[in-house]
Design an enzyme around this catalytic site. Structure first.
Site, PDB file in Angstrom:
ATOM      1  N   CYS A  71     -45.687  97.429 100.509  1.00  0.00           N
ATOM      2  CA  CYS A  71     -44.655  98.618 100.859  1.00  0.00           C
ATOM      3  C   CYS A  71     -44.756  99.681  99.853  1.00  0.00           C
ATOM      4  CB  CYS A  71     -43.446  97.935 101.406  1.00  0.00           C
ATOM      5  SG  CYS A  71     -41.973  99.023 101.550  1.00  0.00           S
ATOM      6  N   CYS A  77     -36.325  99.773  96.756  1.00  0.00           N
ATOM      7  CA  CYS A  77     -35.596  98.913  97.698  1.00  0.00           C
ATOM      8  C   CYS A  77     -35.082  97.597  97.315  1.00  0.00           C
ATOM      9  CB  CYS A  77     -36.410  98.863  98.918  1.00  0.00           C
ATOM     10  SG  CYS A  77     -35.643  97.919 100.220  1.00  0.00           S
ATOM     11  N   GLN A 298     -31.260  82.845 113.465  1.00  0.00           N
ATOM     12  CA  GLN A 298     -32.122  82.721 112.300  1.00  0.00           C
ATOM     13  C   GLN A 298     -33.335  83.909 112.283  1.00  0.00           C
ATOM     14  OE1 GLN A 298     -32.305  80.392 109.589  1.00  0.00           O
ATOM     15  NE2 GLN A 298     -31.181  79.046 110.344  1.00  0.00           N
ATOM     16  N   GLU A 348     -18.474  75.635 115.342  1.00  0.00           N
ATOM     17  CA  GLU A 348     -18.744  77.056 115.131  1.00  0.00           C
ATOM     18  C   GLU A 348     -17.465  78.036 115.012  1.00  0.00           C
ATOM     19  OE1 GLU A 348     -21.427  78.894 113.775  1.00  0.00           O
ATOM     20  OE2 GLU A 348     -20.124  80.787 114.114  1.00  0.00           O
ATOM     21  N   CYS A 432     -28.996  77.513 102.917  1.00  0.00           N
ATOM     22  CA  CYS A 432     -29.764  78.618 102.500  1.00  0.00           C
ATOM     23  C   CYS A 432     -29.410  79.289 101.145  1.00  0.00           C
ATOM     24  CB  CYS A 432     -29.383  79.820 103.375  1.00  0.00           C
ATOM     25  SG  CYS A 432     -27.627  80.227 103.645  1.00  0.00           S
TER      26      CYS A 432
END
Ligand code: SAH
Length: 477
Positions: A71, A77, A298, A348, A432
């Site tokens: 890119c 970025c 996700q 949740e 994560c």
């Protein structure tokens, strides 16, 4: 040595943020956009006592692992940090990152990890994998309305309608939104003043269903000529849901609480397939999900299938088990597990996600999954307390398996504490952020659990992020 000096560096390591590290006259320098093995000329930008930051000016000798970024915005970025690295070396970096965190913060020995760590699961195509994009809207220097991405560490927008990690339809959506804004003279939000209307464009695309959702986040309640916008957007093939989200707060949080559909449905659907964990080929079994703009889903569906299939494999269910799925989002993992368990309880914190989870259970004909709204660290202790006092079912007190998939900050101490009290046979931890994973594993190890398997799954090619899935089992006592 001073600012703006040119120095020659050999890059010998990478920081967790993906900056190359090299030494010059005993000082450690961090240089973005470099690869281990590069010999470079860099300009000193900032000097601290023992380290500094430098800017890559010229590559003298390129590392064998260096590739041409895909890119044109890769350097400017803030989204991608590793585009200059070959995909294999990105995977090696991620595996090392997990290993280093587990050693440094989790108290693991190298030998221990050698036993339990399995090779990181890579992607087939590390571009065009994201099903979701949130583009900020703003102005360029000439005052034109633009969408794009934030430059690294800033909130300056680099105009771009086509992110290499996203799907091609993003461009069509953004160009449509921009031409609507120009035609209707709709203003873009400006962070500095808190004025202006359109803040972000959120786009989600069901990879399996091909359904598209667009949600404009606005600093107000109404959008002038919103019918016109819907009219224009609905022509895009696959368009299923167009909505407005109200966010009038001066905040970095993208979405506000309230969402109003202006065309089509409130949600889109997508499906995830169960995979064989031996070669990650798809089985015919799939679970269908409906997703609201506010719900977590996700972002890399193909890798998510691999991740969830590993979770199911690690959980080793036979159909008799009771399972808690903490931080369950829209019930994605819960429903993967439910077909092989006696009962699944999900927890949740986002109300819309719990609503979606309940609907998703019905959508898939699953009757043995129940969902609770609240914080894992509150809901779990509450049920534990009640079950102990005889006010809730015994199986809730001592489940066979607990799955957790917390956000980056990891699990709350109270949550971990209750998990230990519940004494499940197995814990599957999906993370994560391997730093908080390491911290939490240390607690679980101290509470009588043994780590059996650790495996990275790359959900975020070209970036420094990596997902980790980990199996723990209770030591025999
Ligand atoms: N397992 C799901 C979601 C994982 S993301 C999936 O794979 O799709 C983490 C989720 O935890 C998000 O949905 C977020 O809303 C939720 N969450 C964040 N803090 C929480 C808390 N304290 N208790 C329960 N859920 C929480």
């Amino acid at each position: 040595m001073q600012k703006n000096d040119m120095i020659e560096l050999t890059i010998t390591d990478l920081s967790v943020e993906g900056s190359g590290i090299g030494k010059f006259q005993g000082m450690t320098f961090f240089v973005k956009d470099t690869v281990i093995g590069d010999v470079i000329f860099a300009k000193i930008m900032k000097l601290k006592k023992n380290y500094g930051y430098a800017r890559l000016m010229e590559i003298k000798e390129a590392s064998p692992n260096r590739v041409e970024p895909h890119c044109v915005y890769a350097r400017a970025c803030g989204g991608c940090q590793l585009q200059q690295m070959s995909y294999e070396s990105q995977l090696a970096f991620k595996e090392k990152k997990i290993r280093d965190n587990l050693i440094r913060l989790g108290g693991f020995s190298k030998e221990e990890l050698y036993e339990v760590m399995e090779p990181v699961v890579g992607m087939e195509h590390p571009f065009g994998y994201r099903n979701k994009a949130q583009f900020p809207v703003g102005y360029d220097r000439d005052g034109n309305v633009v969408t794009g991405f934030y430059a690294g560490r800033t909130h300056n927008i680099i105009p771009n309608t086509d992110c290499a990690l996203g799907v091609p339809v993003n461009r069509m959506v953004l160009e449509t939104v921009l031409s609507y804004m120009r035609a209707q003279r709709v203003s873009a939000y400006q962070e500095a003043t808190g004025k202006g209307l359109v803040r972000h464009v959120l786009i989600r695309c069901g990879f399996d269903s091909k359904e598209i959702m667009v949600c404009l986040v606005i600093n107000g309640r109404e959008l002038p000529g919103e019918g016109k916008l819907a009219e224009m957007l609905k022509k895009i093939p696959g368009m299923t849901s167009i909505s407005l989200n109200v966010n009038t707060q001066k905040t970095n949080v993208i979405l506000g609480r309230e969402t109003r559909t202006i065309w089509g449905r409130d949600t889109i659907k997508d499906a995830l397939y169960l995979r064989n964990v031996s070669d990650f080929s798809r089985t015919g079994k799939k679970t269908v999900y409906q997703i609201s703009p506010q719900s977590f889903y996700q972002v890399n569906p193909l890798q998510t299938e691999k991740l969830y299939s590993l979770v199911l494999d690690y959980a080793a269910l036979t159909g008799k088990e009771t399972v808690w799925d903490l931080y369950c989002g829209i019930g994605t993992i819960s429903l993967f597990l439910a077909a092989n368990a006696r009962k699944v309880y999900g927890v949740e914190i986002v109300p819309k996600a719990v609503e979606d989870a309940r609907k998703n259970a019905r959508l898939n004909g699953i009757g043995n999954a129940e969902f609770f709204l609240g914080k894992a660290e509150e809901v779990l202790p509450e049920f534990y307390g009640r079950a102990k006092a005889g006010g809730a079912k015994e199986d809730m007190l001592h489940p066979d398996v607990i799955v957790v998939d917390p956000p980056r900050k990891g699990c709350d101490e109270k949550c971990l504490d209750t998990m230990l009290k519940m004494r499940p046979g197995r814990i599957v931890y999906v993370s994560c952020d391997s730093a908080t994973l390491a911290r939490d594993l240390r607690v679980l190890k101290g509470g009588g659990y043994e780590v059996r398997k650790v495996r990275g799954v790359d959900q975020f090619g070209e970036t420094v992020h990596v997902e980790t899935v980990c199996l723990l089992s209770r030591k025999a006592q």
